[in-house]
Design a protein around this motif. Structure first.
Motif, PDB file in Angstrom:
ATOM      1  N   GLU A  58       0.813  -1.224   0.000  1.00 18.72           N
ATOM      2  CA  GLU A  58       0.000   0.000   0.000  1.00 18.72           C
ATOM      3  C   GLU A  58       0.846   1.273   0.000  1.00 18.72           C
ATOM      4  OE1 GLU A  58      -3.285   1.885  -0.565  1.00 18.72           O
ATOM      5  OE2 GLU A  58      -3.401  -0.268  -0.251  1.00 18.72           O
ATOM      6  N   ASN A  59       1.866   1.345   0.874  1.00 17.50           N
ATOM      7  CA  ASN A  59       2.635   2.597   0.979  1.00 17.50           C
ATOM      8  C   ASN A  59       3.419   2.888  -0.301  1.00 17.50           C
ATOM      9  OD1 ASN A  59       4.515   0.529   1.380  1.00 17.50           O
ATOM     10  ND2 ASN A  59       5.701   1.667   2.868  1.00 17.50           N
ATOM     11  N   LEU A  60       3.900   1.843  -0.981  1.00 19.47           N
ATOM     12  CA  LEU A  60       4.645   2.056  -2.228  1.00 19.47           C
ATOM     13  C   LEU A  60       3.692   2.373  -3.371  1.00 19.47           C
ATOM     14  CD1 LEU A  60       7.425  -0.692  -2.074  1.00 19.47           C
ATOM     15  CD2 LEU A  60       7.573   1.714  -1.438  1.00 19.47           C
TER      16      LEU A  60
ATOM     17  N   GLY B 128       6.120  14.184  -0.292  1.00 20.60           N
ATOM     18  CA  GLY B 128       5.819  13.749   1.072  1.00 20.60           C
ATOM     19  C   GLY B 128       4.552  14.390   1.602  1.00 20.60           C
ATOM     20  N   GLU B 129       4.375  15.672   1.281  1.00 18.87           N
ATOM     21  CA  GLU B 129       3.196  16.399   1.750  1.00 18.87           C
ATOM     22  C   GLU B 129       1.928  15.912   1.047  1.00 18.87           C
ATOM     23  OE1 GLU B 129       4.444  20.394   1.059  1.00 18.87           O
ATOM     24  OE2 GLU B 129       5.680  20.452   2.862  1.00 18.87           O
TER      25      GLU B 129
ATOM     26  N   SER C 258      13.083  12.010   3.912  1.00 16.42           N
ATOM     27  CA  SER C 258      13.851  10.761   3.940  1.00 16.42           C
ATOM     28  C   SER C 258      12.939   9.558   3.730  1.00 16.42           C
ATOM     29  CB  SER C 258      14.643  10.637   5.234  1.00 16.42           C
ATOM     30  OG  SER C 258      13.761  10.509   6.324  1.00 16.42           O
ATOM     31  N   GLY C 259      11.713   9.633   4.229  1.00 18.86           N
ATOM     32  CA  GLY C 259      10.744   8.554   4.013  1.00 18.86           C
ATOM     33  C   GLY C 259      10.379   8.425   2.544  1.00 18.86           C
ATOM     34  N   VAL C 260      10.179   9.577   1.904  1.00 17.18           N
ATOM     35  CA  VAL C 260       9.861   9.605   0.472  1.00 17.18           C
ATOM     36  C   VAL C 260      11.029   9.010  -0.317  1.00 17.18           C
ATOM     37  CG1 VAL C 260       9.498  11.130  -1.516  1.00 17.18           C
ATOM     38  CG2 VAL C 260       8.307  11.576   0.641  1.00 17.18           C
TER      39      VAL C 260
END
Length: 96
Positions: free
Chosen positions: A42-44, A63-64, A73-75
């Motif tokens: 899901e996140n990808l 990211g926003e 960094s998460g992105v």
């Protein structure tokens, strides 16, 4: 010469950002056309969709756009995962 160096550096960074974004978009399209985005976690999946919708967005903007929002960094981490997956898929299908 200092201002010039700064401008050159910023231009190089912009070019780097643009070519990274182009490569990410190509990788995501490749995944989509090979195994389909639905097959991703899901996140990808969400990351891939947001990148395709906003090819020129910065990591911060991407990211926003995620829900819930994710830091740069998460992105970056997710996009790197997507690129690695695309590489794996390309190696599995030498005919392409």
């Amino acid at each position: 010469g200092n201002v010039n160096r700064q401008v050159n550096c910023e231009t190089a960074n912009i070019n780097k950002t643009v070519s990274a974004a182009v490569k990410q978009t190509e990788d995501i399209r490749y995944i989509r056309d090979t195994i389909g985005l639905e097959s991703l976690p899901e996140n990808l999946q969400e990351m891939a969709r947001v990148r395709l919708e906003r090819p020129e967005a910065t990591l911060k903007e991407l990211g926003e756009a995620l829900d819930p929002p994710v830091g740069k960094s998460g992105v970056n981490h997710r996009l790197r995962k997507l690129s690695l997956m695309a590489e794996d898929l390309r190696q599995q299908s030498p005919g392409k």
